[in-house]
Write a protein that holds these residues in place. Structure first.
Motif, short mmCIF file in Angstrom:
data_model
loop_
_atom_site.label_atom_id
_atom_site.label_comp_id
_atom_site.label_asym_id
_atom_site.label_seq_id
_atom_site.Cartn_x
_atom_site.Cartn_y
_atom_site.Cartn_z
N ASP A 189 9.95 -2.88 11.46
CA ASP A 189 9.24 -2.95 10.16
C ASP A 189 10.16 -3.53 9.09
N GLU A 190 11.39 -3.04 9.05
CA GLU A 190 12.31 -3.46 7.98
C GLU A 190 12.67 -4.95 8.12
N VAL A 191 12.83 -5.40 9.37
CA VAL A 191 13.12 -6.83 9.57
C VAL A 191 11.92 -7.68 9.14
N ILE A 226 15.88 7.93 0.57
CA ILE A 226 15.88 6.52 0.14
C ILE A 226 14.48 5.92 0.35
N GLU A 227 13.86 6.26 1.47
CA GLU A 227 12.49 5.77 1.72
C GLU A 227 11.53 6.31 0.66
N ALA A 228 11.65 7.59 0.34
CA ALA A 228 10.73 8.20 -0.62
C ALA A 228 10.90 7.56 -2.00
N SER A 287 4.00 1.44 4.09
CA SER A 287 4.95 1.36 5.21
C SER A 287 6.15 2.28 4.95
N GLU A 288 6.68 2.22 3.74
CA GLU A 288 7.86 3.04 3.43
C GLU A 288 7.47 4.54 3.39
N ALA A 289 6.24 4.82 3.02
CA ALA A 289 5.78 6.22 3.04
C ALA A 289 5.79 6.74 4.48
N GLY A 290 5.38 5.89 5.42
CA GLY A 290 5.41 6.28 6.83
C GLY A 290 6.84 6.53 7.31
N HIS A 291 7.77 5.69 6.85
CA HIS A 291 9.17 5.89 7.25
C HIS A 291 9.72 7.20 6.68
N TYR A 292 9.38 7.45 5.44
CA TYR A 292 9.82 8.71 4.81
C TYR A 292 9.37 9.91 5.64
FE LIG Z 1 11.57 1.75 5.15
#
Ligand SMILES: [Fe+2]
Ligand SMILES: [Fe+2]
Length: 198
Positions: free
Chosen positions: A65-67, A119-121, A149-154
């Motif tokens: 995802d990040e890439v 950091i994600e949050a 997407s970042e919420a999912g990572h958090y």
């Molecule tokens: Fe992320």
């Protein structure tokens, strides 16, 4: 989604950061790269003795995802005449990493996961704000898209931390980390960066 963050970024932060959209995109690109690297680094640091079932898959998913985010952001940056800088500093993340109890085995691992979740949050909170405030439609779309997407990572990092074997008191540690993050984010200097101060 309700984020547990203990400092709420005001809209004025987003307005100021968006005054230099290329610098913001450059900072953002570096953060995506670092996020991908962090997930790959955690990939084989699973808790002993064997990786939990979803560990490797979770880390490869985040890294991918990040890439992808990195590709989108750098494409936008160069299309708009910006350039990715060679070096990048993120004092916010560096200060958060100092909270990690290095060399403590399971304690270090839980801290690394919790710092990643923080950091994600925070990024998630800021993407939402940028998406609301940004008048440039293309950028607003980017920020709104990244939010989920970042919420999912958090949620994933926090979930992995809470599921760690041999670690108790993850909730207490998370509580301490949330307090520390609220102080650290407010200490940052203002500017066109994702984790800048006000
Ligand atoms: Fe992320
Ligand atoms: Fe990302």
């Amino acid at each position: 989604m309700d984020l547990p963050l203990r400092y709420q970024t005001p809209e004025s932060w987003a307005k100021l950061a968006l005054k230099q959209p290329l610098a913001l995109l450059n900072d953002h690109a570096h953060l995506e790269k670092k996020a991908a690297g962090n997930a790959l680094e955690l990939l084989n640091r699973w808790p002993q003795p064997v990786p939990p079932e979803n560990w490797v898959q979770a880390m490869t998913t985040v890294a991918r995802d990040e890439v992808e985010h990195l590709a989108v952001v750098t494409r936008l940056l160069s299309r708009r005449g910006g350039k990715l800088t060679r070096t990048h500093q993120n004092k916010y993340a560096a200060q958060l990493r100092k909270l990690v109890r290095m060399g403590t085995g399971p304690g270090e691992l839980v801290d690394r996961l919790l710092v990643s979740a923080l950091i994600e949050a925070r990024s998630c909170e800021r993407f939402a704000l940028l998406g609301e405030v940004c008048e440039d439609r293309e950028l607003a779309k980017l920020y709104k898209g990244l939010w989920s997407s970042e919420a999912g990572h958090y949620r994933m990092f926090l979930g992995l931390a809470k599921d760690l074997p041999q670690v108790s008191e993850v909730d207490d540690r998370w509580d301490q980390m949330l307090d520390a993050e609220a102080v650290i984010i407010q200490e940052q200097l203002p500017g066109p960066r994702m984790h800048s101060g006000v």
